[in-house]
Scaffold this motif. Structure first.
Motif: not given
Length: 521
Positions: A329-333
């Protein structure tokens, strides 16, 4: 679930098909600009679907949901029907002769359909699902292990985006839990990473031939060390209008936990899917991975997944090195300890990612670290713990594109997962009318770049029965999607996941400014 019960006669096994056709528009009068006009998107005129025989368990409860979204430019004609795969045997006594008792298999008069209407003396089989209008789902049920494979066709206004979902609940035994599959298109080439011949697994590849001539199929198995030798998988004949379930363990004496199955059709075409049944972890349908590609997206990992396993294969001789990232939900990790995966040419690679989502929505994104090598991939996902675990599969899939459809949504048991691995995107999600009543509702969502968003789908106003979801790309980059259905089975977190590729309800048809016959020599 409140659905109409259908009498479905025993049958073998099969999987699904969608093919579309659009008519060319008449050319403009000669004498105008000779350059070809921009291609027009026209609705397909005919679609075919194949649904596999759902289960051999006496405890199985299967529901079918048929839905066609409303598409502009289709006119007012057309129809859609699902019938038993083996129409010839379904509509006549076993010995091919009239028994003379005036009754059909359901105890009714032989000249009448299920609704009491005349079916005609020569009609080989009655339809088991017949939608009345686009935009409203139609449902049907069957119980036990005798439900057959189904073959369907839709034309006219029912063809573009026609979707059929098959969902089965099995209360106990091997493969217990929730099993779901979209009825899909016949083709000539399928890849299934994630199959197994392990002692706890019973995996079948279901082959369905919708055509009037026999199909000849080769089934190839690829394990951790490469191709498994098997003469049994070569030249399998699938008779016309029939289904064949092939037990993978009969094709090889090797027990392998992670396999890739390649179905290659020598002649004809078939529908194919793998039914993966586990003695301890439940089971589900494994749909085919999208065509081999250097970059892949596997959307919709449930946020409460306790175990996620990536299974991948590069079909050629070249090795592939892939960067592994999770669209959260917060970005690519990058998952710790799993930054990359090395896939040797022609060998199946498997990587256990554990509880990679850690309580958040997630989708796996695979990209080449250097040169691009085509790869196929799928995820085996487990929910629950101990003896209360259930399994589902997520294959790599195509983007939502213009429009994708998901049928058989019920109340709060559905989760829609959308990911935009590149640029941000805006999508429109529409909940159809309910199968037994309700008003359609639409809502627009923005998916940020590199993120996955889990959505509790909008429900139709005054919902009765089940409903369908359509996802349309409004603007921005490619969006990938999946729908998860959940149910509770004696404490087991039963679930099934279906991806949402473009429904290919329209085709590009170039318009010519003059009759192209003048170019003939």
């Amino acid at each position: 679930m409140n659905r109409t019960t259908l009498s479905l006669i025993a049958g073998a096994t099969a999987l699904a098909a969608v093919t579309g056709f659009a008519a060319l528009s008449a050319p403009d009068a000669p004498g105008t600009d000779t350059a070809a006009k921009a291609a027009a998107q026209l609705p397909v005129e005919r679609t075919s679907l194949l649904c596999p025989a759902p289960s051999t368990s006496d405890l199985a409860e299967t529901s079918y949901t048929s839905f066609t979204p409303v598409t502009k430019g289709t006119g007012s004609g057309g129809k859609a029907e699902l019938r038993e795969a083996d129409e010839e045997s379904a509509g006549a006594p076993a010995d091919g002769e009239d028994k003379g008792d005036g009754k059909d298999k359901d105890g009714g008069k032989s000249g009448e359909g299920k609704d009491g209407g005349k079916s005609g003396e020569d009609k080989p089989a009655k339809p088991v699902l017949t939608p009345k209008e686009p935009g409203k789902p139609v449902t049907g049920d069957s119980s036990g292990g005798d439900a057959p494979a189904l073959v369907g066709t839709a034309d006219g206004r029912f063809a573009p985006g026609w979707t059929v979902q098959e969902t089965t609940e099995v209360a106990a035994g091997t493969g217990r839990g929730l099993q779901g599959v979209n009825c899909t298109a016949p083709d000539t080439d399928f890849w299934f990473p994630g199959a197994s011949t392990d002692a706890d697994r019973t995996d079948y590849v279901h082959l369905t031939n919708p055509d009037d001539s026999a199909a000849v199929v080769d089934i190839e198995l690829y394990g951790k060390d490469g191709a498994l030798k098997s003469a049994v998988g070569e030249g399998i004949t699938v008779p016309p209008h029939s289904s064949e379930p092939v037990l993978l363990s009969t094709l090889t004496g090797e027990r392998q936990t992670n396999l890739t199955v390649h179905v290659n059709v020598r002649s004809g075409r078939v529908g194919a899917a793998v039914q993966a049944l586990d003695d301890k972890l439940g089971g589900d349908w494994l749909a085919a991975s999208t065509d081999p590609s250097g970059s892949l997206v596997l959307p919709g990992i449930p946020k409460d997944a306790t175990s996620v396993r990536l299974v991948a294969l590069t079909p050629g001789d070249a090795d592939a090195d892939l960067k592994v990232r999770l669209a959260s939900p917060s970005g690519l990790i990058t998952p710790a300890g799993h930054e990359t995966v090395h896939v040797k040419g022609g060998m199946t690679a498997a990587v256990d990612l554990g509880d990679v989502t850690r309580g958040e929505a997630g989708s796996l994104v695979l990209t080449p670290t250097d040169r691009s090598v085509p790869v196929v991939a799928a995820l085996r996902v487990v929910r629950g713990k101990g003896d209360k675990q259930e399994t589902a599969f997520i294959p790599a899939t195509r983007p939502v594109g213009t429009r994708a459809t998901s049928a058989d949504n019920i109340g709060k048991g559905s989760t829609l997962s959308l990911t935009a691995p590149g640029a941000a995107a805006t999508v429109k999600v529409t909940a159809s009318a309910g199968s037994e009543g309700g008003t359609p509702v639409s809502k627009t969502y923005t998916i940020k770049a590199g993120t996955t968003q889990d959505i509790e789908p909008p429900a139709p106003g005054g919902l009765k029965g089940t409903y369908a979801l359509t996802v349309e790309t409004v603007s921005g980059g490619p969006v990938y999607g999946a729908r998860t259905l959940t149910a509770s089975e004696d404490g087991v977190p039963a679930f099934t996941v279906q991806t949402l590729p473009d429904d290919r309800g329209t085709v590009a048809v170039p318009e010519a400014d003059e009759d192209l016959s003048v170019l003939q020599r």
